[in-house]
Design a protein around this motif. Structure first.
Motif: not given
Length: 112
Positions: A37, A39, A46
């Protein structure tokens, strides 16, 4: 205590490449899903890429064709090869194991 440790972040110029690594501690008995992920400040974390226990992969549209996720089950390690980096890829990248365990994050900065 479960540990998930990312490494490989840094500063790179646009168009360059980086390879992130994430190692899970030995006390995670079985690893199924592994994911990356990212950020940025003020935004939600995300999903970038995932890989299942049998190697099925999925990518966010924004990184398809540029990023590659892979895993070494024997080493309990997941990698993210990032090519053709863009300034919008700048973020803190986090590793996730089994949809449960998070690493501390590694900063990736794409800038000239």
């Amino acid at each position: 205590q479960v540990q998930v440790v990312e490494s490989g972040g840094g500063l790179v110029q646009p168009g360059g490449s980086l390879r992130l690594s994430c190692e899970a501690s030995r006390n995670i008995a079985r690893i199924f899903a592994m994911a990356w992920y990212r950020q940025t400040p003020g935004k939600e974390r995300e999903l970038v890429a995932t890989t299942s226990s049998i190697g099925v992969t999925n990518y966010a549209d924004s990184v398809k064709g540029r990023f590659t996720i892979s895993r070494d089950n024997a080493k309990k390690t997941v990698y993210l090869q990032m090519n053709s980096l863009k300034s919008e890829d700048t973020a803190i990248y986090y590793c996730n194991i089994n949809s449960r365990h998070w690493g501390q994050g590694t900063q990736v900065t794409v800038s000239s």
